[in-house]
Scaffold this motif. Structure first.
Motif, PDB file in Angstrom:
ATOM      1  N   PHE A   6      40.322  50.480  41.663  1.00 41.29           N
ATOM      2  CA  PHE A   6      38.913  50.312  41.302  1.00 41.29           C
ATOM      3  C   PHE A   6      38.431  48.943  41.781  1.00 41.29           C
ATOM      4  N   GLY A   7      37.385  48.954  42.614  1.00 45.06           N
ATOM      5  CA  GLY A   7      36.844  47.701  43.158  1.00 45.06           C
ATOM      6  C   GLY A   7      37.452  47.463  44.520  1.00 45.06           C
ATOM      7  N   LEU A   8      36.645  47.639  45.572  1.00 47.11           N
ATOM      8  CA  LEU A   8      37.158  47.491  46.943  1.00 47.11           C
ATOM      9  C   LEU A   8      36.615  46.203  47.567  1.00 47.11           C
ATOM     10  N   GLY A   9      36.688  45.103  46.804  1.00 48.84           N
ATOM     11  CA  GLY A   9      36.327  43.792  47.351  1.00 48.84           C
ATOM     12  C   GLY A   9      37.538  43.200  48.045  1.00 48.84           C
ATOM     13  N   VAL A  29      38.010  53.293  44.665  1.00 46.22           N
ATOM     14  CA  VAL A  29      36.758  53.598  43.954  1.00 46.22           C
ATOM     15  C   VAL A  29      35.894  52.349  43.986  1.00 46.22           C
ATOM     16  N   ASP A  30      34.641  52.497  44.433  1.00 50.72           N
ATOM     17  CA  ASP A  30      33.720  51.360  44.378  1.00 50.72           C
ATOM     18  C   ASP A  30      32.308  51.904  44.207  1.00 50.72           C
ATOM     19  N   LYS A  35      31.009  50.348  51.026  1.00 48.27           N
ATOM     20  CA  LYS A  35      32.460  50.091  51.010  1.00 48.27           C
ATOM     21  C   LYS A  35      33.236  51.409  51.017  1.00 48.27           C
ATOM     22  N   CYS A  83      40.364  45.996  40.134  1.00 53.07           N
ATOM     23  CA  CYS A  83      40.137  44.736  40.878  1.00 53.07           C
ATOM     24  C   CYS A  83      38.637  44.453  40.956  1.00 53.07           C
ATOM     25  N   GLY A  85      35.001  42.633  40.087  1.00 53.96           N
ATOM     26  CA  GLY A  85      34.698  41.205  39.996  1.00 53.96           C
ATOM     27  C   GLY A  85      34.539  40.728  38.556  1.00 53.96           C
ATOM     28  N   PHE A  98      31.534  44.123  34.348  1.00 49.34           N
ATOM     29  CA  PHE A  98      32.114  45.090  35.313  1.00 49.34           C
ATOM     30  C   PHE A  98      33.432  45.653  34.773  1.00 49.34           C
ATOM     31  N   GLN A 101      32.563  48.141  32.051  1.00 48.58           N
ATOM     32  CA  GLN A 101      31.995  49.357  32.636  1.00 48.58           C
ATOM     33  C   GLN A 101      33.081  50.227  33.267  1.00 48.58           C
ATOM     34  N   GLU A 105      34.568  54.045  32.310  1.00 44.26           N
ATOM     35  CA  GLU A 105      34.647  55.161  33.256  1.00 44.26           C
ATOM     36  C   GLU A 105      36.062  55.736  33.300  1.00 44.26           C
ATOM     37  N   ARG A 123      43.967  43.537  37.571  1.00 45.68           N
ATOM     38  CA  ARG A 123      44.280  42.389  38.434  1.00 45.68           C
ATOM     39  C   ARG A 123      43.158  41.371  38.433  1.00 45.68           C
ATOM     40  N   SER A 124      41.987  41.769  37.932  1.00 41.13           N
ATOM     41  CA  SER A 124      40.861  40.824  37.888  1.00 41.13           C
ATOM     42  C   SER A 124      41.235  39.670  36.963  1.00 41.13           C
ATOM     43  N   THR A 125      40.709  38.482  37.291  1.00 42.46           N
ATOM     44  CA  THR A 125      41.000  37.320  36.450  1.00 42.46           C
ATOM     45  C   THR A 125      40.108  37.360  35.222  1.00 42.46           C
ATOM     46  N   LYS A 211      46.419  32.794  35.835  1.00 43.45           N
ATOM     47  CA  LYS A 211      45.508  32.411  36.924  1.00 43.45           C
ATOM     48  C   LYS A 211      44.678  31.190  36.561  1.00 43.45           C
TER      49      LYS A 211
END
Ligand code: NAD
Length: 421
Positions: A6-9, A29-30, A35, A83, A85, A98, A101, A105, A123-125, A211
């Motif tokens: 999830f999150g393709l940044g 998924v984004d 993306k 992942c 933001g 985010f 949200q 989902e 994995r997001s900080t 982190k």
């Protein structure tokens, strides 16, 4: 394994390409159509050296695709990696909207009759406590009593740097896997197969704070280097030569030395020389805000240690302070944090004994003598022998260094301020 990301940044795209190259199947998924379209046409959604090639190869093998919304795809997935933001919010804290949200989902799409739990990896900080206080309640509110059987929650911080993300992904400095109770995760072990790095299996909060510690330390290093650079430039000193000398010292400078949380700094050199550098910096207009904060930070720590050591202690209680010199095997009391601890204990009205066999007030001379008596005028009456220390009843014993290991005392009363566990 089947992995959904999830999150393709920058983090999610690099993970997609690298994990796919290990032979796993990826669904990205984004919320961004652009993306998703990029990944579905075999291109990397962000620019990162070498990533286009990894994604093109996985796309050609039919092992990578992307969607804007997840639903039944989760049924056959072993691992979901989040992942998205976590930008700065208005108050400086991470904006967790985010994360909230995407968790809603995922929770809504999860079915409780899975053959095995989904390993849900963040994995997001994000702030320590986020997994337990934000993510798990969202999952539980959707899955109720089935939550634990349906989801294995993991926090796995990402250490990659943009522009060298692929190299960093396969050669991380460490792997940190946070779970409830620090339990190992079989799916995480499978995901990290072939990656050679020290593995730390810890609780969720220890993993979440990693982190913050790393990135703040990196920021401290850059700010410190630049403050020294400014001082050197203003004094006409070669900053690059100074840096070469500094970094060559991997014994005391660039090492684990002085990094363990515990006692404040003190003694005859560190406080004096830090203050003198502050003076030079002010004198030359070098504006060394980080260096200027060191003494204040250290004083704050001394007070924190005093409050921690006396927590719940009744007024007037008898206290033994073990270790008065600024470190073991010296009688140097100059700017010893233990002397400050003794002063604070006395000022708070405790009945204080001090044990330090290296410190004999009658042998103190010069500046050491002046310092000891100006801060602790009753030092002669406070010092006790080993026999007294071991025989008296104390409400609390406060250790400032490893001298405590030489005493046969009741450790249930002990507060060790030399290490923060
Ligand atoms: N960039 C780095 O070098 C780096 C390194 C380590 C950790 N991190 C951390 O990793 C996280 C991601 O960083 P990034 O730089 O990749 O962020 P980014 O902004 O580049 O990417 C985040 C992606 O998440 C997507 N997104 C938002 N809501 C979503 C939702 N509900 N469902 C699916 N996708 C959604 C966005 O569209 C975006 O593409 C952050 O917490 C960051 O602090 C970043």
């Amino acid at each position: 394994m089947n992995v959904v990301i999830f999150g393709l940044g920058y983090v999610g795209s690099a993970a997609a390409g690298c994990i796919a190259s290990q032979g796993h199947t990826i669904i990205g998924v984004d919320v961004s159509d652009a993306k998703v379209a990029a990944l579905n046409s075999g291109r990397a959604p962000v620019y990162e050296p070498g990533l286009d090639e990894l994604i093109a190869a996985a796309h050609a093998d039919g092992r990578i695709k992307a969607v804007t919304r997840v639903s039944d795809e989760l049924d056959n997935c072993d691992i979901a990696i989040v992942c998205v933001g976590t930008p700065s919010g208005v108050d400086g804290a991470h904006d967790m909207s985010f994360i909230a949200q995407v968790t809603r989902e995922i929770a809504a799409a999860l079915k409780p009759d899975r053959a095995s739990p989904l390993t849900l990896v963040y994995r997001s900080t994000m702030r320590p406590g986020s997994c337990e206080n934000i993510i798990w309640p969202i999952i539980e509110s959707h899955l109720g009593a089935e939550a634990e059987k349906t989801v294995e929650l993991v926090y796995n911080p990402e250490f990659l740097r943009e522009a060298s993300a692929i190299e960093d992904f396969f050669h991380p400095p460490k792997i940190v896997i946070g779970t409830l109770g620090g339990k190992p995760s079989a799916n995480m072990a499978k995901l990290n197969e072939g990656i050679n790095a020290p593995v730390f299996e810890v609780g969720l909060r220890e993993a979440e704070i990693t982190k913050f510690v790393d990135n703040s330390w990196h920021a401290v290093k850059v700010a410190f280097a630049n403050e020294i650079g400014r001082v050197c430039q203003n004094l006409g000193i070669s900053a690059s030569e100074v840096h070469a000398i500094f970094k060559s010292d991997t014994k005391l400078n660039l090492s684990a030395y002085y990094t363990r949380p515990g006692g404040p700094f003190g003694g005859s050199c560190l406080p004096k020389d830090v203050r003198a550098l502050q003076y030079i910096a002010a004198d030359t207009g070098s504006a060394t805000h980080l260096v200027d904060a060191l003494i204040r930070s250290n004083e704050a720590h001394k007070h924190h240690q005093f409050l921690h050591a006396t927590q719940g202690l009744e007024a007037g209680a008898r206290v033994l302070l073990v270790g008065l010199a600024f470190k073991l095997e010296t009688d140097d009391l100059r700017e010893s944090p233990a002397v400050d601890m003794a002063r604070k204990l006395l000022e708070a009205g405790y009945d204080v004994d001090i044990y330090d066999p290296k410190v004999a007030p009658s042998s103190l001379v010069g500046q050491n003598l002046g310092y000891a008596y100006s801060v602790l005028p009753r030092i002669d009456d406070l010092m006790v022998t080993q026999q007294t220390a071991e025989s008296r009843e104390y409400a609390r014993i406060i250790a400032t260094n490893r001298l405590i290991d030489t005493l046969a005392i009741d450790r249930t009363k002990l507060v060790d301020t030399s290490a923060i566990a």
